[in-house]
Design a protein around this motif. Structure first.
Motif, PDB file in Angstrom:
ATOM      1  N   ILE B  17       0.834  -1.206   0.013  1.00 37.37           N
ATOM      2  CA  ILE B  17       0.091   0.062   0.122  1.00 37.37           C
ATOM      3  C   ILE B  17       0.945   1.212   0.039  1.00 37.37           C
ATOM      4  O   ILE B  17       0.643   2.219  -0.866  1.00 37.37           O
ATOM      5  CB  ILE B  17      -0.950  -0.087   1.069  1.00 37.37           C
ATOM      6  N   VAL B  18       1.859   1.080   0.841  1.00 34.35           N
ATOM      7  CA  VAL B  18       2.801   2.566   0.949  1.00 34.35           C
ATOM      8  C   VAL B  18       3.537   2.510  -0.515  1.00 34.35           C
ATOM      9  O   VAL B  18       3.637   3.675  -0.967  1.00 34.35           O
ATOM     10  CB  VAL B  18       3.783   2.189   1.923  1.00 34.35           C
ATOM     11  N   GLN B  21       1.643   4.243  -2.896  1.00 32.22           N
ATOM     12  CA  GLN B  21       1.638   5.626  -2.577  1.00 32.22           C
ATOM     13  C   GLN B  21       2.516   6.479  -3.390  1.00 32.22           C
ATOM     14  O   GLN B  21       2.518   7.812  -3.746  1.00 32.22           O
ATOM     15  CB  GLN B  21       1.376   6.142  -1.266  1.00 32.22           C
ATOM     16  N   TYR B  22       3.678   5.632  -3.428  1.00 33.47           N
ATOM     17  CA  TYR B  22       4.938   6.566  -3.924  1.00 33.47           C
ATOM     18  C   TYR B  22       5.446   5.987  -5.430  1.00 33.47           C
ATOM     19  O   TYR B  22       6.452   5.473  -5.435  1.00 33.47           O
ATOM     20  CB  TYR B  22       6.224   6.442  -2.731  1.00 33.47           C
TER      21      TYR B  22
END
Lengths: 342, 267
Positions: B17-18, B21-22
């Protein structure tokens, strides 16, 4: 003091060695060769114990040693001396069974993962703390209801306001149902409504789970609402351990006397009775040294036409301020025997 | 074991998920991992062509396959933990990790694998594209492919443990950038990232046998290229196991000392 101490601390101390350097280039070069260090007694031989289910307020000005103590109790810091056990564990050994049964909430630190929705951090904690599904669901529901988290759960942490984040932090820290809570400034930076909600939540959690809580706060309202017992430390030394109500008895050198008069003052000077704090139509408030209270009240009753008279302890906030403004020497750590009786 | 599986599943999920985001940062990192070996590939391929099609037993095609393999193995084994540690100690994030009832290395391993898993979607087509563009020809023996899997896992783990341990020097000094740089430069030569080790003088090759870097990168690459005999494979796996164990023990040692220091100076 308690039948069943969950937290037991004996002569716990923490000395930090800090580097010291004067300003300027020469001092900077000198420090390359010889470093000057200084020992700081952050926590100085404090002892106390906390029983199961107690909520204890841990008070002291900035730098008093509160956070250092909480960090030692949660296993983040090694003490320099003394001993401590929490739930039968030595915290700094960081036994996993211990870590699964306690929590430390620090107002300015976040355990929520910054970029992901709050509920995903909760899921992660569920895995890390090995919370069974059948326990996890009801706990999340309960925390969501108590802290009104429903609209926040699907938002990434970075999109939350300080107050919203704090509520989620607290919830994330309690998913595993810890039986010992160290709360370091849990209401810092929050508005009054949010502070009140968090206070209510802590009381609720304590009553429902029987958890033991140590709480530090700069807001006396937190302490007054939550803690019957307070421990006061200053310059790393324990100054007081007892009921909150006893704090004024012990430390306040004065009392507040409020007098309601039948027929006004008739121009009589009031300075002879004590320090005039407030004066309105037919009502005066005086601050009187504790030792003189009986004599001054006698004189007030005799001299003036008194309709009503009340003698009170000063507000707890004033007492605390008074304690912290003193240097530590005249207020040496109290005799444990004395603490027992308080 | 089941509990570990659940924890790793949780970490993977979070890592993915992180990373999502990036996406841009992820692609930039990825680009670096592709460009570097590609650069060496082009240089060595040119040198080989100018030398009549072969240098030190490597023909032009060998160089192409070698550097594509370097790209893949490098990608599979690289870590960014040395930079991460400075950040987490400076920001006080390490305290939060210490309060969790699990060793912090696990979240880092899961995070790393999560990233690799996600970036495979880019690495796989890039590999095929490079192979097509440079007209690579590669016919591995089935046993080398079978052996490659455990060898790659060992390479990943040993590199991870060593770099995780070195990253913890941040407990003692925040100025570890110079150390990181030195580590990278030494690794560049002795791991075979810059050029196949067999092209280096004998003394460098002997040093590479003793140091851990070869076993992190060059060894799996040589295996893929079919340049390893079964006997050398066993010796190589032995070396990897040795360095993995040494890395593990070193990590335990430095972790304990590091935590003590962290705890003494204020978390």
């Amino acid at each position: 003091m308690e039948q069943n101490p969950v937290i037991q601390i004996e002569e716990l101390s923490k000395v930090y060695t800090v580097n010291e350097r004067e300003a300027g280039l020469v001092a900077a070069m000198r420090s390359l060769v010889k470093r000057k260090t200084r020992d700081v007694n952050a926590v100085d031989a404090i002892s106390f114990s906390v029983g199961e289910g107690e909520i204890v307020g841990f008070l002291g000005p900035n730098g008093a040693g509160k956070t250092t103590t909480l960090k030692m109790l949660s296993g983040l810091l090694h003490p320099t001396g003394g001993s401590a056990t929490v739930l039968g564990f030595r915290p700094w050994e960081r036994n996993r069974d211990y870590l699964r049964r306690m929590t430390l909430v620090m107002g300015q630190r976040n355990q929520l993962v910054w970029d992901i929705p709050v509920i995903d951090t909760f899921e992660l904690n569920r895995a890390v703390y090995r919370i069974p599904e059948e326990q996890y669901r009801p706990v999340v529901e309960e925390l969501t209801e108590l802290l009104e988290l429903e609209p926040l759960l699907r938002k990434p942490t970075r999109n939350l306001s300080l107050g919203e984040r704090m509520k989620c932090e607290i919830a994330a820290a309690l998913l595993h149902r810890p039986s010992v809570l160290f709360l370091d400034e849990p209401t810092i930076g929050l508005d009054v409504t949010m502070q009140r909600r968090i206070r209510r939540f802590i009381t609720d959690y304590n009553q429902r789970t029987g958890a033991t809580v140590i709480l530090t706060s700069h807001y006396m309202a937190d302490v007054e609402a939550l803690c019957k017992r307070v421990i006061v430390i200053h310059h790393g030394k324990l100054l007081y351990d007892g009921e909150l109500t006893g704090l004024a008895d012990r430390f306040a050198p004065f009392k507040t006397v409020e007098v309601k008069l039948q027929n006004g003052l008739d121009g009589r000077p009031l300075a002879q009775y004590g320090e005039l704090m407030a004066h309105s139509e037919g009502r005066i408030t005086l601050r009187i040294p504790k030792v003189d209270t009986a004599a001054v009240t006698g004189r007030l009753l005799a001299d003036l036409d008194v309709a009503d008279l009340t003698v009170q302890d000063p507000p707890i906030e004033d007492v605390i301020e008074h304690v912290f403004s003193q240097s530590p020497s005249p207020l040496d750590a109290p005799d444990p025997q004395k603490i027992q009786s308080e | 074991m089941f509990a570990f599986y659940t924890i790793y599943k949780g970490y993977f999920r979070t890592a993915l998920i992180v990373q999502f985001q990036y996406r841009v940062a992820m692609l930039i990192w990825l680009l670096g991992g592709i460009i570097e070996p590609l650069m060496y590939l082009v240089v060595w391929r040119t040198v080989s062509e100018q030398q009549g099609g072969s240098v030190g037993g490597f023909d032009t095609n060998d160089f192409v396959v070698y550097f594509i393999a370097v790209m893949l193995v490098s990608h599979a084994t690289f870590t960014w933990i040395m930079w991460e540690y400075i950040y987490r100690i400076r920001m006080g994030l390490f305290s939060v990790m210490l309060l969790k009832p699990i060793h912090p290395i696990h979240s880092d391993i899961a995070d790393n694998i999560g990233y690799k898993f996600l970036t495979l979607t880019v690495m796989a087509p890039v590999t095929l594209l490079l192979a097509w563009f440079f007209d690579a020809s590669w016919r591995p023996a089935p046993w080398t492919l079978a052996a490659f899997v455990p060898v790659l896992i060992l390479a990943f783990l040993m590199r991870f443990y060593w770099e995780w341990s070195l990253a913890m020097v941040a407990f003692w000094t925040m100025r570890i950038d110079a150390m990181n740089q030195a580590y990278i430069v030494v690794g560049l030569f002795f791991s075979g990232r810059l050029a196949p080790l067999s092209l280096f003088p004998e003394i460098v090759q002997r040093a590479a046998d003793i140091l851990p870097f070869r076993w992190m990168l060059s060894f799996p690459v040589e295996l893929l290229l079919g340049r390893i005999t079964p006997r050398e494979l066993l010796i190589g796996i032995g070396a990897q196991l040795f360095w993995l164990l040494a890395g593990y023990l070193f990590m335990q040692l430095i972790y304990r000392a590091g935590i003590k220091r962290y705890a003494a100076f204020g978390a």
